[in-house]
Design an enzyme around this catalytic site. Structure first.
Site, PDB file in Angstrom:
ATOM      1  CG  ASP A  99      -6.653  -8.402   5.548  1.00 42.08           C
ATOM      2  OD1 ASP A  99      -6.592  -7.334   6.194  1.00 42.08           O
ATOM      3  OD2 ASP A  99      -6.729  -8.445   4.306  1.00 42.08           O
ATOM      4  CG  HIS A 124      -3.020 -10.688   1.944  1.00 46.28           C
ATOM      5  ND1 HIS A 124      -2.047 -10.080   1.171  1.00 46.28           N
ATOM      6  CD2 HIS A 124      -3.883  -9.707   2.297  1.00 46.28           C
ATOM      7  CE1 HIS A 124      -2.310  -8.783   1.083  1.00 46.28           C
ATOM      8  NE2 HIS A 124      -3.419  -8.530   1.753  1.00 46.28           N
ATOM      9  CG  HIS A 125      -6.537  -9.326  -0.764  1.00 43.59           C
ATOM     10  ND1 HIS A 125      -7.663  -9.047  -0.016  1.00 43.59           N
ATOM     11  CD2 HIS A 125      -5.617  -8.394  -0.405  1.00 43.59           C
ATOM     12  CE1 HIS A 125      -7.438  -7.990   0.749  1.00 43.59           C
ATOM     13  NE2 HIS A 125      -6.210  -7.571   0.535  1.00 43.59           N
ATOM     14  CE  LYS A 153      -4.353  -1.738   1.889  1.00 46.31           C
ATOM     15  NZ  LYS A 153      -5.351  -1.632   2.969  1.00 46.31           N
ATOM     16  CG  HIS A 196      -2.633  -4.057  -1.409  1.00 45.84           C
ATOM     17  ND1 HIS A 196      -3.941  -4.282  -1.755  1.00 45.84           N
ATOM     18  CD2 HIS A 196      -2.393  -4.827  -0.322  1.00 45.84           C
ATOM     19  CE1 HIS A 196      -4.469  -5.147  -0.910  1.00 45.84           C
ATOM     20  NE2 HIS A 196      -3.555  -5.504  -0.024  1.00 45.84           N
TER      21      HIS A 196
END
Length: 259
Positions: free
Chosen positions: A208, A179-180, A130, A155
């Protein structure tokens, strides 16, 4: 050198000492073998005792260097988290909470200490990318346009690229990159599915989402713990790792998650 000389001497002396005896006897060969092992062990013990102090000093130096490296890594990790939060005040404390919660989830799942430390560091750094996202977009108070959303979604790749090549002891860049991702392939940036997503990334994803939903954002108020758990449970098995979600539920029910 001492070992080699001693071994050679033993072979010569033993042949002289036992000369004339029945060398074909199995019992004799067994005794001779035991004697050879005893002499070898004694020689090795003497070598170790002679260098015992130097070995102890070397071990101490390695341990000190390892502790210093961990301390430095901890400082750098927290500094990076502070940099992200300075650009996105609404996520103050988010990096650390995700790292700490991910570690707790991993511990409940039975991961060893080494993997747990990697989980914690990965959580602390998961949003490092980010720093390359437009600050105005990060703090935009309304619904993002498709273009803005795509910029934010970059990001995870930015974070991977920033830290790629850093010799971590853990798969930090993979955690950041994945992680997404979601089990059903609906995540980003690569649309990975199921076991294509490493366990650590699946755990960080849950930590998260949970922290994001229970925290205030520029475009909405905090949703609350009950809402966050319901959202994760609804997506368990399809988007989120079922066992990791169950571990989070247990942590919440026993009031063990970090606040």
């Amino acid at each position: 050198m001492l070992y080699a000389v001693g071994a050679a001497a033993w072979i010569v002396v033993s042949d002289l000492v036992f000369a004339g005896l029945d060398l074909s006897s199995p019992a004799f060969n067994i005794i001779k073998g035991f004697c050879f092992v005893a002499v070898t062990t004694l020689l090795l013990w003497r070598v170790f005792r002679r260098h015992e102090h130097q070995v102890a000093l070397m071990i101490a130096d390695v341990q000190l260097a390892d502790e210093q490296l961990k301390t430095a890594l901890e400082g750098v990790t927290r500094t990076v988290g502070s940099m992200i939060e300075a650009r996105d005040p609404y996520t103050a404390g988010h990096q650390q909470r995700v790292g700490d919660l991910a570690r707790l989830i991993g511990s409940h799942l039975g991961l060893d200490d080494e993997r747990l430390e990697g989980l914690r560091i990965g959580g602390y750094l998961h949003d490092v990318g980010k720093v390359l996202v437009d600050e105005e977009i990060l703090n935009f108070p309304g619904r993002l346009s498709d273009t803005q959303r795509e910029e934010v979604q970059r990001h995870s790749r930015f974070g991977h690229d920033i830290l790629y090549g850093v010799p971590f002891n853990w798969p930090i860049t993979q955690i950041i990159h994945q992680h997404h991702e979601r089990l059903d392939g609906s995540g980003y940036p690569r649309g990975l599915r199921g076991d294509e997503i490493m366990l650590e990334a699946r755990i960080v994803a849950i930590a998260d989402v949970f922290d994001a939903l229970t925290s205030e954002r520029p475009y909405r108020a905090a949703e609350g713990i009950a809402f966050a758990l319901r959202s994760l449970c609804d997506g368990a098995g399809s988007q989120y790792d079922t066992e990791a979600v169950q571990a989070l539920v247990h942590l919440v029910e026993t009031n063990m998650y970090p606040t």
